[in-house]
Design an enzyme around this catalytic site. Structure first.
Site, short mmCIF file in Angstrom:
data_model
loop_
_atom_site.label_atom_id
_atom_site.label_comp_id
_atom_site.label_asym_id
_atom_site.label_seq_id
_atom_site.Cartn_x
_atom_site.Cartn_y
_atom_site.Cartn_z
N ASN A 9 0.86 -1.18 0.00
CA ASN A 9 0.00 0.00 0.00
C ASN A 9 0.90 1.23 0.00
O ASN A 9 1.51 1.55 1.02
CB ASN A 9 -0.89 -0.03 1.25
N LYS A 11 -0.01 4.23 -0.26
CA LYS A 11 -0.68 5.41 0.33
C LYS A 11 -0.49 6.62 -0.60
O LYS A 11 -0.46 6.47 -1.80
CB LYS A 11 -0.18 5.67 1.75
N HIS A 91 -9.45 0.93 5.05
CA HIS A 91 -8.17 1.12 5.75
C HIS A 91 -8.40 2.06 6.93
O HIS A 91 -9.20 2.99 6.85
CB HIS A 91 -7.14 1.71 4.77
N GLU A 93 -6.82 4.47 8.00
CA GLU A 93 -6.62 5.89 7.72
C GLU A 93 -7.86 6.49 7.05
O GLU A 93 -8.20 7.65 7.27
CB GLU A 93 -5.36 6.07 6.84
N GLU A 161 -5.32 -5.31 10.61
CA GLU A 161 -4.32 -4.26 10.80
C GLU A 161 -4.61 -3.51 12.09
O GLU A 161 -5.45 -2.59 12.11
CB GLU A 161 -4.37 -3.26 9.63
N GLY A 167 2.52 1.93 10.75
CA GLY A 167 3.50 3.01 10.62
C GLY A 167 4.20 3.38 11.90
O GLY A 167 4.88 4.41 11.97
N SER A 206 3.50 -2.46 10.33
CA SER A 206 4.95 -2.48 10.58
C SER A 206 5.63 -3.79 10.19
O SER A 206 6.59 -4.22 10.85
CB SER A 206 5.25 -2.11 12.04
C1 PEP Z 1 -0.73 0.00 6.10
O1 PEP Z 1 -0.82 1.19 5.93
O2 PEP Z 1 -1.63 -0.76 5.68
C2 PEP Z 1 0.43 -0.50 6.81
C3 PEP Z 1 0.41 -1.74 7.25
O3 PEP Z 1 1.48 0.37 6.99
P1 PEP Z 1 2.93 0.02 7.61
O4 PEP Z 1 3.38 -1.28 6.98
O5 PEP Z 1 3.78 1.18 7.22
O6 PEP Z 1 2.75 -0.12 9.07
#
Ligand code: PEP
Length: 246
Positions: A9, A11, A91, A93, A161, A167, A206
């Protein structure tokens, strides 16, 4: 029987120049794991043209309607026409920044699947919810509310998630991941009978080369949704490699 999936992703990151990263992903994309990159919508068409055939291109959101007066939005059909095969929905976000509810994510999932896109539906608890002991109740509620009836593994992927792991560099313990994935698998099988077992469950939050192998060895983890570590092939390729040998 479930093909592993490594999904990136990007973003709101990336430019045409960044599409060069797709070339380097070809080296792992013909392996046992499916590889998907979801760039910003502005790059989907160019990414689909440039990506090796074995790297699929996805979107990060779609509108729940197929057309109409929705300034700034894109329908699932438009994304499909641009070259997307998958779309990330719900997601955290988008849930946080745009107030997306389970009901809206469910409507978007129906729209995506009606246009032939595979929906990657994201769910996960906040740190406050985890600390309150509510994680399993939260993810079960989100799964029930965000996923429409009649699902099969070729049209739906679920990504667990934890919001607090995205992040941040923080990752749940392997036991915590296993507990949630086991709960989600049971909920999918209760609801969709034998089809529930065909729906892939990704972990996201992460994931990086150093923790990927352990996460992929966890029961009922069928792959990962990766944010930051998907932007550069040098970070993403080792994650895909770990998935291929898991
Ligand atoms: C995400 O945004 O779906 C995500 C898992 O981000 P990160 O791997 O940077 O934690």
């Amino acid at each position: 029987m479930r093909r592993k999936l490594a999904a990136g992703n990007w973003k709101m990151n990336g430019s045409r120049a960044a599409l060069g990263e797709l070339d380097a992903m070809a080296q792992v994309a013909d392996g046992p794991a499916e590889v998907l990159i979801c760039p910003p919508a502005s790059l989907i068409s160019a990414a689909a043209d440039r990506a090796p055939a074995s790297v699929k291109i996805g979107a990060q959101d779609c509108h729940e309607n197929s057309s109409g007066a929705h300034t700034g939005n894109l329908s699932a059909e438009m994304l499909s026409e641009a070259g997307a095969t998958h779309v990330i929905l719900g997601h955290s976000e988008r849930r946080a920044d745009h107030g997306e509810t389970d009901a809206l994510v469910c409507a978007k999932t129906k729209a995506a699947q009606a246009s032939g896109l595979v929906a990657i539906v994201c769910i996960g608890e906040t740190l406050q919810e985890r600390n309150a002991g509510d994680t399993l109740a939260v993810v079960k509620r989100q799964l029930a509310g965000s996923v429409p009836e009649g699902q099969t593994g070729d049209m739906l992927v679920v990504a667990y998630e934890p919001v607090w792991a995205i992040g941040t560099g923080l990752v749940p313990t392997l036991e915590q991941i296993a507990e949630v994935h086991n709960t989600l698998r049971s909920a999918l099988c209760d609801r969709f009978a034998s089809q529930g077992d065909t729906i892939r469950l990704l972990y996201g939050g992460s994931v990086k080369a150093s923790n990927a192998a352990d996460i992929f060895a966890t029961p009922d983890v069928d792959g990962a949704l990766v944010g930051g570590a998907s932007l550069k092939a040098q970070d993403f390729v080792p994650i895909v490699t770990a998935l291929c040998v898991a």
